[in-house]
Design an enzyme around this catalytic site. Sequence first.
Site, PDB file in Angstrom:
ATOM      1  N   ASP A  24      51.036  20.988  60.890  1.00 56.56           N
ATOM      2  CA  ASP A  24      51.935  21.727  61.787  1.00 56.56           C
ATOM      3  C   ASP A  24      51.436  21.652  63.239  1.00 56.56           C
ATOM      4  OD1 ASP A  24      54.109  23.228  62.467  1.00 56.56           O
ATOM      5  OD2 ASP A  24      53.268  25.137  61.815  1.00 56.56           O
ATOM      6  N   ARG A  28      54.649  21.470  69.457  1.00 61.10           N
ATOM      7  CA  ARG A  28      53.947  22.188  70.531  1.00 61.10           C
ATOM      8  C   ARG A  28      52.969  21.266  71.266  1.00 61.10           C
ATOM      9  NH1 ARG A  28      51.851  26.687  66.834  1.00 61.10           N
ATOM     10  NH2 ARG A  28      52.831  25.351  65.282  1.00 61.10           N
ATOM     11  N   ASN A  72      63.390  20.930  56.438  1.00 63.22           N
ATOM     12  CA  ASN A  72      63.420  20.156  57.686  1.00 63.22           C
ATOM     13  C   ASN A  72      64.742  19.436  57.916  1.00 63.22           C
ATOM     14  OD1 ASN A  72      59.874  19.238  57.605  1.00 63.22           O
ATOM     15  ND2 ASN A  72      60.879  20.962  58.589  1.00 63.22           N
ATOM     16  N   ARG A 194      51.195  30.757  56.701  1.00 58.43           N
ATOM     17  CA  ARG A 194      52.112  30.792  55.572  1.00 58.43           C
ATOM     18  C   ARG A 194      52.105  29.456  54.836  1.00 58.43           C
ATOM     19  NH1 ARG A 194      55.626  31.934  60.133  1.00 58.43           N
ATOM     20  NH2 ARG A 194      56.288  29.945  60.998  1.00 58.43           N
ATOM     21  N   GLU A 207      41.876  27.204  47.699  1.00 62.39           N
ATOM     22  CA  GLU A 207      41.314  27.964  48.818  1.00 62.39           C
ATOM     23  C   GLU A 207      42.122  27.604  50.066  1.00 62.39           C
ATOM     24  OE1 GLU A 207      38.988  30.242  48.582  1.00 62.39           O
ATOM     25  OE2 GLU A 207      38.846  29.873  46.419  1.00 62.39           O
TER      26      GLU A 207
END
Length: 250
Positions: A24, A28, A72, A194, A207
């Site tokens: 992700d 940005r 998406n 998330r 994990e």
Amino acid sequence: MHLRDASSVTPDPVVPRHVAIVMDGNGRWAKRRFLPRVFGHKAGVDTLVKTVLACADRGIEHLTVFAFSSENWKRPTEEVSFLMGLVLVAVEKYLAKLASNGVRIRMIGDRGQLTDRLRQACDRAESATRDNTRITLWVAFAYGGRWDVVQACQQAMRDGIDPAQLDEATLGRYMAFGDAPDPDLLIRTGGELRISNFLLWQLAYSELVFTDCLWPDFGETDLDAAISAFAARDRRFGLVKTAPVQATGT
Ligand code: FPP
């Protein structure tokens, strides 16, 4: 009641066998450079290739990346088209390199949603790397965790599995990885906390490591930091671990 004592629990491995990544932060990353979002995805492919090789160097056997989710499809048409085209470009640019470095490529997701051209590129990447054994790169494309559960149930029903015989192991074999181990470690870059409908079934005991690093900036230091965090975790899988009883001499 202790189900098992510590001596019967396998020691936690320092290096995970299977790492999954939500890549992700591409948009940005591009925005911070005053570039269109898609430049972030393009840079993300380069980071992906470096990361696969870094994982292989560390003895990681499986790497699964979330390249395009079921959700998406709702992104702007131009971005969706760019991501589809990026697969074709990536196969052209990197398939030979990955193949010669022992990477086996497997695509997971709803192939029925892809164009013929894209399906052929996926088939080509898989067949060209079929016999490689150093690391398996699972590319989740048009993939959603809920879709995976539904398609597994559908396939089990088509195979005529008796509902009374359907247990977790049986259904698990119909899920995306088949007999491959579930991820030991999930890394999500980009600062969000998330799962976003990634491997809902297979992440049951993974994990989780979250980092603010944006995907195109993810490097070997970030990978090693995530592996160190994993190595420090106490994986109990729902069991209770007890310390061995020390003889006190009294
Ligand atoms: C999330 O970042 C990233 C994606 C939806 C796509 C990830 C895809 C790649 C890195 C390319 C992989 C391609 C191939 C060929 C396997 P975002 O766009 O949501 O970033 P943001 O949160 O900053 O907007």
